[in-house]
Design an enzyme around this catalytic site. Structure first.
Site, mmCIF file in Angstrom:
data_model
loop_
_atom_site.group_PDB
_atom_site.id
_atom_site.type_symbol
_atom_site.label_atom_id
_atom_site.label_comp_id
_atom_site.label_asym_id
_atom_site.label_seq_id
_atom_site.Cartn_x
_atom_site.Cartn_y
_atom_site.Cartn_z
ATOM 1 N N ASP A 82 0.856 -1.192 0.000
ATOM 2 C CA ASP A 82 0.000 0.000 0.000
ATOM 3 C C ASP A 82 0.896 1.248 0.000
ATOM 4 O O ASP A 82 1.794 1.369 0.842
ATOM 5 C CB ASP A 82 -0.868 -0.045 1.271
ATOM 6 N N GLU A 134 -1.359 5.897 -9.140
ATOM 7 C CA GLU A 134 -2.322 6.892 -8.625
ATOM 8 C C GLU A 134 -2.174 8.224 -9.350
ATOM 9 O O GLU A 134 -1.082 8.718 -9.597
ATOM 10 C CB GLU A 134 -2.149 7.106 -7.108
ATOM 11 N N HIS A 180 -7.821 9.995 3.621
ATOM 12 C CA HIS A 180 -7.362 8.989 4.574
ATOM 13 C C HIS A 180 -7.717 9.391 6.008
ATOM 14 O O HIS A 180 -7.801 10.568 6.320
ATOM 15 C CB HIS A 180 -5.848 8.810 4.460
ATOM 16 N N HIS A 211 -9.232 4.814 -2.496
ATOM 17 C CA HIS A 211 -8.563 4.891 -1.189
ATOM 18 C C HIS A 211 -9.439 5.690 -0.237
ATOM 19 O O HIS A 211 -10.404 6.331 -0.643
ATOM 20 C CB HIS A 211 -7.207 5.597 -1.333
ATOM 21 N N ALA A 213 -11.545 4.842 2.099
ATOM 22 C CA ALA A 213 -12.941 4.429 1.959
ATOM 23 C C ALA A 213 -13.558 3.879 3.250
ATOM 24 O O ALA A 213 -14.590 3.215 3.206
ATOM 25 C CB ALA A 213 -13.052 3.395 0.840
ATOM 26 N N SER A 214 -12.949 4.179 4.387
ATOM 27 C CA SER A 214 -13.599 3.758 5.631
ATOM 28 C C SER A 214 -14.850 4.588 5.869
ATOM 29 O O SER A 214 -14.897 5.775 5.522
ATOM 30 C CB SER A 214 -12.646 3.933 6.822
ATOM 31 N N ASN A 254 -10.282 0.441 -0.384
ATOM 32 C CA ASN A 254 -9.285 0.356 0.694
ATOM 33 C C ASN A 254 -9.865 0.728 2.051
ATOM 34 O O ASN A 254 -10.440 1.810 2.219
ATOM 35 C CB ASN A 254 -8.146 1.343 0.411
ATOM 36 N N SER A 257 -8.910 2.531 8.473
ATOM 37 C CA SER A 257 -9.366 3.241 9.679
ATOM 38 C C SER A 257 -10.487 2.495 10.402
ATOM 39 O O SER A 257 -10.515 2.457 11.638
ATOM 40 C CB SER A 257 -9.822 4.652 9.321
HETATM 41 P P1 13P Z 1 -9.083 4.738 5.371
HETATM 42 O O1 13P Z 1 -8.213 5.622 6.218
HETATM 43 O O2 13P Z 1 -10.334 5.444 4.960
HETATM 44 O O3 13P Z 1 -9.341 3.424 5.983
HETATM 45 O O4 13P Z 1 -8.258 4.465 3.997
HETATM 46 C C1 13P Z 1 -7.290 3.450 3.940
HETATM 47 C C2 13P Z 1 -6.489 3.505 2.694
HETATM 48 O O5 13P Z 1 -6.774 4.188 1.732
HETATM 49 C C3 13P Z 1 -5.288 2.659 2.648
HETATM 50 O O6 13P Z 1 -4.526 2.872 1.494
HETATM 51 O O1 G3H Z 2 -3.634 4.793 3.641
HETATM 52 C C1 G3H Z 2 -2.875 4.284 4.425
HETATM 53 C C2 G3H Z 2 -3.187 3.305 5.440
HETATM 54 O O2 G3H Z 2 -4.216 3.719 6.284
HETATM 55 C C3 G3H Z 2 -1.941 2.893 6.150
HETATM 56 O O3 G3H Z 2 -1.599 3.767 7.170
HETATM 57 O O4 G3H Z 2 0.817 4.293 6.781
HETATM 58 O O5 G3H Z 2 -0.246 4.521 9.077
HETATM 59 O O6 G3H Z 2 0.166 2.244 8.090
HETATM 60 P P1 G3H Z 2 -0.119 3.705 7.830
HETATM 61 ZN ZN ZN Z 3 -4.577 4.882 0.730
#
Ligand code: 13P
Ligand code: G3H
Ligand code: ZN
Length: 309
Positions: A82, A134, A180, A211, A213-214, A254, A257
């Protein structure tokens, strides 16, 4: 079943009008919660690892946990980097057995993004690994990327055909208003479906990635705040918008969160109800169960990929 890349799962998802869940993994309980849910509903999966997760848990530990999940579930699972930020990081993940990588050159000028993405694609494709690129910039904070709202930019549909044809990427992450983290919208949630539609028209049959998408499930935020947390104003993408995106060209959604919220809210509750608890299994176990419940809900009701493995 060996680990798979994303080619076949995206083809089926595009044709079937659903999306594959790409869930971030950082430790054993998260891998188990996600994969046990997918096994129960027979869903294909992408388990994704950020550079922060790789630093935290170690590449080999994460690979071995995912290999164990394959043995336990026999599901088609892709292991994906990721937000890869360099050729070297992508190469190291490919050499170490990942079946898919993201090279995130979205902060670079167009030509530099193309050059970097193309270099990763050439290395990856020779080894059967798929690549996500992206275009456009999401707002929000992760370990490696910190983009302010002023610096966020929607994807420009007029750039996508050239980007995809010159780089050879297998999927494209776009920015249509998600961000995010847990604070995505100040007012009403709004996604630019008009941009997604325009991109879909310009790239027929091509898999798009969403991305940020929580949904930032309100019950979890309430529980965290009830037991001493302070997350006022946390707000995510409504589930009906995700369902709509999944029925269009979006083949990968994705989610990180929401997993964090499921885990943290459960652990806070355990400690609030039993302040003398000190056995990690007594709080990590319920957290794993909550992740499983959440992921099952996403697979069945949001992504539409239950039964598609
Ligand atoms: P969220 O923070 O919305 O879960 O997005 C996660 C993400 O895009 C990881 O690449
Ligand atoms: O979009 C990113 C993910 O939420 C990963 O987060 O870099 O803190 O592991 P992180
Ligand atoms: Zn992301």
């Amino acid at each position: 079943m060996p680990l798979v890349n994303t080619t076949e799962m995206f083809k089926k998802a595009y044709e079937g009008g659903y999306a594959i869940g790409a869930f971030n993994v950082n430790n054993m309980e998260i891998v188990q919660g996600i994969t046990e849910a997918a096994k129960e509903v027979n869903a294909p999966l992408i388990l994704q690892v950020s550079s922060g997760a790789r630093k935290y848990a170690n590449h080999t530990y994460l690979m071995k946990l995912i290999e164990a999940a394959i043995i336990e579930t026999n599901l088609p699972i892709a292991v994906h980097l990721d937000h890869g930020d360099s050729f070297e990081l992508c190469k190291s993940c490919i050499d170490g057995g990942f079946t898919s990588v993201m090279i995130d050159g979205s902060h670079l000028p167009f030509e530099e993004n193309i050059a970097l993405t193309k270099k990763v694609v050439e290395y990856a494709h020779e080894r059967g690994v798929t690549v996500e690129g992206e275009l456009g910039r999401l707002a929000g904070i992760e370990d490696a990327v910190n983009v302010s709202e002023e610096d966020a930019q929607f994807t420009r549909p007029e750039e996508v055909e050239e980007f995809v044809s010159r780089t050879g990427v297998d999927s494209l992450a776009i920015a249509i208003g998600t961000s995010h983290g847990a604070y995505k919208f100040k007012g009403e949630a709004k996604l630019r479906f008009d941009i997604l539609e325009e991109i879909q028209k310009r790239l027929p049959g091509f898999p798009i990635v969403l991305h940020g998408a929580s949904s930032v499930i309100p019950e979890y935020v309430d529980t965290i705040n009830k037991y001493g947390g302070q997350m006022p104003g946390a707000k995510g993408v409504p589930e009906d918008m995700l369902r709509k995106a999944a029925s269009m060209a979006v083949c990968k959604i994705n989610i990180d969160s929401d997993l964090r919220l499921a885990m943290t809210s459960t652990i806070r509750k355990v400690f609030a109800e039993n302040p003398s608890e000190f056995d990690p299994r007594k709080y990590l176990g319920p957290a794993r169960e909550e992740i499983k419940k959440l992921v099952k809900h996403k697979l069945i009701n949001v992504l539409g990929c239950a039964g598609k493995a």
